[in-house]
Design a protein around this motif. Sequence first.
Motif, PDB file in Angstrom:
ATOM      1  N   LEU A 243       0.855  -1.192   0.000  1.00  0.00           N
ATOM      2  CA  LEU A 243       0.000   0.000   0.000  1.00  0.00           C
ATOM      3  C   LEU A 243       0.889   1.239   0.000  1.00  0.00           C
ATOM      4  O   LEU A 243       1.822   1.346   0.793  1.00  0.00           O
ATOM      5  N   ARG A 244       0.602   2.192  -0.876  1.00  0.00           N
ATOM      6  CA  ARG A 244       1.414   3.400  -0.973  1.00  0.00           C
ATOM      7  C   ARG A 244       0.756   4.551  -0.228  1.00  0.00           C
ATOM      8  O   ARG A 244      -0.462   4.731  -0.289  1.00  0.00           O
ATOM      9  N   CYS A 245       1.567   5.315   0.501  1.00  0.00           N
ATOM     10  CA  CYS A 245       1.039   6.487   1.208  1.00  0.00           C
ATOM     11  C   CYS A 245       0.440   7.450   0.191  1.00  0.00           C
ATOM     12  O   CYS A 245       1.117   7.901  -0.737  1.00  0.00           O
ATOM     13  N   SER A 246      -0.829   7.782   0.364  1.00  0.00           N
ATOM     14  CA  SER A 246      -1.525   8.633  -0.609  1.00  0.00           C
ATOM     15  C   SER A 246      -1.145  10.104  -0.493  1.00  0.00           C
ATOM     16  O   SER A 246      -1.444  10.884  -1.381  1.00  0.00           O
ATOM     17  N   ILE A 247      -0.494  10.460   0.601  1.00  0.00           N
ATOM     18  CA  ILE A 247      -0.122  11.866   0.808  1.00  0.00           C
ATOM     19  C   ILE A 247       1.294  12.143   0.307  1.00  0.00           C
ATOM     20  O   ILE A 247       1.508  12.994  -0.549  1.00  0.00           O
ATOM     21  N   SER A 248       2.274  11.405   0.819  1.00  0.00           N
ATOM     22  CA  SER A 248       3.660  11.661   0.429  1.00  0.00           C
ATOM     23  C   SER A 248       4.038  10.979  -0.870  1.00  0.00           C
ATOM     24  O   SER A 248       4.980  11.404  -1.542  1.00  0.00           O
ATOM     25  N   LYS A 249       3.345   9.899  -1.210  1.00  0.00           N
ATOM     26  CA  LYS A 249       3.648   9.097  -2.400  1.00  0.00           C
ATOM     27  C   LYS A 249       5.024   8.434  -2.291  1.00  0.00           C
ATOM     28  O   LYS A 249       5.587   8.000  -3.295  1.00  0.00           O
TER      29      LYS A 249
ATOM     30  N   ALA B  81       7.036  16.514   5.971  1.00  0.00           N
ATOM     31  CA  ALA B  81       8.338  16.961   5.490  1.00  0.00           C
ATOM     32  C   ALA B  81       8.585  16.505   4.057  1.00  0.00           C
ATOM     33  O   ALA B  81       9.164  17.244   3.246  1.00  0.00           O
ATOM     34  N   LEU B  82       8.137  15.290   3.720  1.00  0.00           N
ATOM     35  CA  LEU B  82       8.302  14.769   2.361  1.00  0.00           C
ATOM     36  C   LEU B  82       7.452  15.548   1.361  1.00  0.00           C
ATOM     37  O   LEU B  82       7.873  15.793   0.228  1.00  0.00           O
TER      38      LEU B  82
END
Length: 359
Positions: free
Chosen positions: A84-90, A114-115
Motif C-alpha cells: 500500500l502506498r502512502c496517498s499523501i507523500s507518495k 516533510a516529504l
Amino acid sequence: RAGSFGRWRRGGVDMVLSSALADGRVEVRTDSGGRKLVALQRLRAGEIVLVAEPYAAVLDEAARIVRCDHTFATAGEAGGGSLLRCSISKVARYASREAQAAAWRSGYKEECAALVACAPRVPPPTVRLAARVLWRRRRERSLAPGSDAVYAEAACPKIGLGAGYDAVDALVDHWGALSDDEKAHCAQAAVAALAFVDARLTGKGIDERSAVDDMESTWSMDGTSHADDVPYANRTGATNDHPHETHLAVAKLIAKMSHNCHTICDDELNPVGLGLYPPAATMNHSCVPNCCVTFKGKTLYVRCLSDCESGTELTIAYVELCAPRETRRNELKKHYKFDLDDGGVEDVKKDTVAHSVAH
C-alpha cells in the motif's frame, strides 16, 4: 527486559527467541580501550547473543519501492499482495493498514509532512535517518518516564547506555579524528536534516555552499562553537526549542551514525537500509570474529560463530573479511577511525592464519 527477545511468525504461530543478554550471560564492560561485549558464561556456536530493535532505521532508495517502510518486509514476506502506498507523500509503502497506522503513530506523521514539502525530491537515507532520530527524541521528551514508547533496548544494567536518546548520545562520534572535508560533509547533512525535520527543505534542496556558510557562522571546523547553545530553530525563525538540535550537535549526530550504524541486509545479505542499534554498537571489530550479525526485517540478531568461554570478548566484523589485510586496514581507518595494526603482532599472526585458511 531490554534487548531480550526476537519475535516472528512461522506457520501462523508466534515464535519467540531469548538471548544471552536477556539471560544475564553477557554484559557490556568499559576499559581504557572503550566499551566491549563480554561473555559471562560459556556460549555455544549458534547461540543468540543479543536481539535488538533500532532506535531508528530507514530503507535505502531501491528498497523503499519494494519493502514496507515500517516492518521492512516485502509484500511476499508479509504474505500479502502488493504494498500500500502512502496517498499523501507518495513515498512510503506498507505491507498492511496495521503497519501504516503503526508507522503513523511512531513518527511517519511528521515525516510525511516533510516529504510533501520537499517533493518531488526525497532526501538521501542518511538525512532521513538523522531526521527520524531527532523526531523520536522530540516524542520521547514529551512522554512520561518509563513509557513503552521510550527506547529501552540499551537501558538494562548489562548494557548501561541509558534509556531513550541517552543510548544514542552515549555513542562515540570520533569528531576530533575527522578531517575538515569529513566535517564539512557532516555539516551539509546536518543542515539538510534540520531543514527536513521542520518541513522547510524544499524540492530545490539546499545549496551546499550555503550549508557550509551557515555552519561556519556558528562553529569552526575544529569543533569550537560560536553559538552552540542556540538551537537551530531559534536562529532560523522557527518556534521549536530543542537543545540537541544545534548545528554542531546534529553534525556530531551524523558522525555518530557513520561510525555506529549497521547496514540492514536481507536473507541473501543484500543491503536494504540503515539502522542505529545502540546495544550492537558496543561490539568491537575483529578480523577473526566469534559472532555475526543477521536481520529479520529490521530486528537485529547477533549469534556466536564458535564456542566462547566465560570472559571472552564477543566481536563482529565491520568490513569484508575476504579483502586483503591492507584493504581492510584502510577501510577501518577511514570509516571507524582505528588502526588494525594497533592490535599488536599476535593479532596480525591470527589474522594471517585465518585469512590464508579462508582462501
